[in-house]
Scaffold this active site. Structure first.
Site, PDB file in Angstrom:
ATOM      1  N   CYS A  85      -5.069   6.704  -3.008  1.00 35.18           N
ATOM      2  CA  CYS A  85      -4.447   5.678  -3.012  1.00 35.18           C
ATOM      3  C   CYS A  85      -3.074   5.816  -3.723  1.00 35.18           C
ATOM      4  O   CYS A  85      -3.333   6.401  -4.943  1.00 35.18           O
ATOM      5  CB  CYS A  85      -5.494   4.512  -3.714  1.00 35.18           C
ATOM      6  N   CYS A 131       0.727  -1.173   0.047  1.00 42.81           N
ATOM      7  CA  CYS A 131       0.092   0.063  -0.055  1.00 42.81           C
ATOM      8  C   CYS A 131       0.901   1.400  -0.015  1.00 42.81           C
ATOM      9  O   CYS A 131       1.883   1.489   0.805  1.00 42.81           O
ATOM     10  CB  CYS A 131      -0.973   0.164   1.336  1.00 42.81           C
ATOM     11  N   GLU A 152     -10.987   1.006  -3.941  1.00 46.27           N
ATOM     12  CA  GLU A 152      -9.937   0.239  -3.458  1.00 46.27           C
ATOM     13  C   GLU A 152     -10.273  -1.144  -3.114  1.00 46.27           C
ATOM     14  O   GLU A 152     -11.294  -1.200  -2.331  1.00 46.27           O
ATOM     15  CB  GLU A 152      -9.252   0.972  -2.317  1.00 46.27           C
TER      16      GLU A 152
END
Length: 283
Positions: free
Chosen positions: A212, A75, A202
């Site tokens: 993101c 991430c 997401e």
């Protein structure tokens, strides 16, 4: 009582736990993530970040569990947050390297601003045709190996499109049979000032998030591959703020991708036992 830190990177929010001494059984991590990330009933977040002992010659290992309890490969904004956490807590110096499921990540912390070197693309499909009510041509990218899956979709009028409409289309694409492992969905519109507006659905959060990081990078890569923008710096406008993507090499393939933006410590405290209980079914 479990000590926690809440952080966000461009509005992408996370609960950070120091798990270097394995306080929780491996089988319980999914349920813990669901409990603490559930908004209103828990602390509320897009994901749970665990900082663990290094598996290789790095400073530490980062693990990311999405709000639905699934473990993600990596991430971008989570990596930026955990890098600042590691620096502020004395776990690593301002320049660090850490392990993720998608590969090693380099980071540099300068105040609240954190830059990371993202994993290079392992898969790029420049012309992927998907049919949902109508035919869509998009670009599919996976960052790292195993890769974080992203589909990049041009969307005219994105500025004025309600998020509820994007949510429906994003969910359809996320679960489309053309993406066997599921995918994050990034809608983009290039603006006149060479900024790029992006909205991301997401996977794992199952919603449009404020930002993101790997999604912003995937959009930048797609724009370069399509010849729409030259780079090397591309500014991505998200709901939570501006993320800057720098691409250091374009030929023979896209490499050396950097993500930079603001991070913030929001709160610190202790999670109580009742905050970890499963929510009973309500009538």
């Amino acid at each position: 009582m479990i000590p926690f830190t809440k952080m966000n990177g461009a509005g992408n929010d996370f609960i950070v736990l120091d798990h270097r001494h394995e306080k929780f059984a491996e089988g319980s991590l999914k349920d813990i993530a669901i409990s603490v990330c559930r908004r209103r009933f828990g602390l509320g977040a897009d994901g749970l970040l665990l900082i663990e002992l290094p598996k290789t010659d790095t400073d530490f290992t980062m693990r990311i569990f999405n709000a639905d309890g699934s473990e993600g490969e990596m991430c971008g904004n989570g990596a930026r947050c955990i890098a600042r956490y590691a620096y502020e807590k004395g776990i690593a110096k301002e320049h660090m390297v850490f392990d993720t499921l998608a590969g090693k990540v380099e980071a540099a912390v300068k105040g609240s601003e954190v830059a990371i070197k993202l994993n290079d693309p392992s898969i790029v499909e420049k012309k992927k045709n998907i049919f949902i009510d109508k035919a869509l041509t998009c670009i599919y990218i996976e960052l790292g190996d195993p890769g974080v899956p992203h589909v990049v979709v041009p969307f005219n009028g994105l500025t004025d499109t309600p998020l509820t409409e994007l949510l429906v289309l994003g969910r359809q694409l996320r679960y489309h049979q053309g993406f066997p492992k599921g995918t994050n969905v990034n809608f983009y519109e290039k603006l006149e000032d060479d900024h790029v507006l992006v909205r991301t659905y997401e996977r794992g959060v199952e919603d449009i998030t404020m930002a993101c990081g790997t999604g912003a990078a995937s959009v930048a890569i797609a724009l370069v591959l399509e010849g729409i923008m030259k780079g090397p710096k591309i500014k991505i406008l998200t709901l939570g703020g501006v993320l800057e993507i720098t691409i250091g090499q374009f030929v023979p393939r896209v490499q050396h991708i950097y993500l930079k933006g603001h991070t913030a410590f929001v709160a610190e405290g202790k999670i109580l036992d009742e905050g970890l209980r499963k929510i009973e079914e309500r009538w």
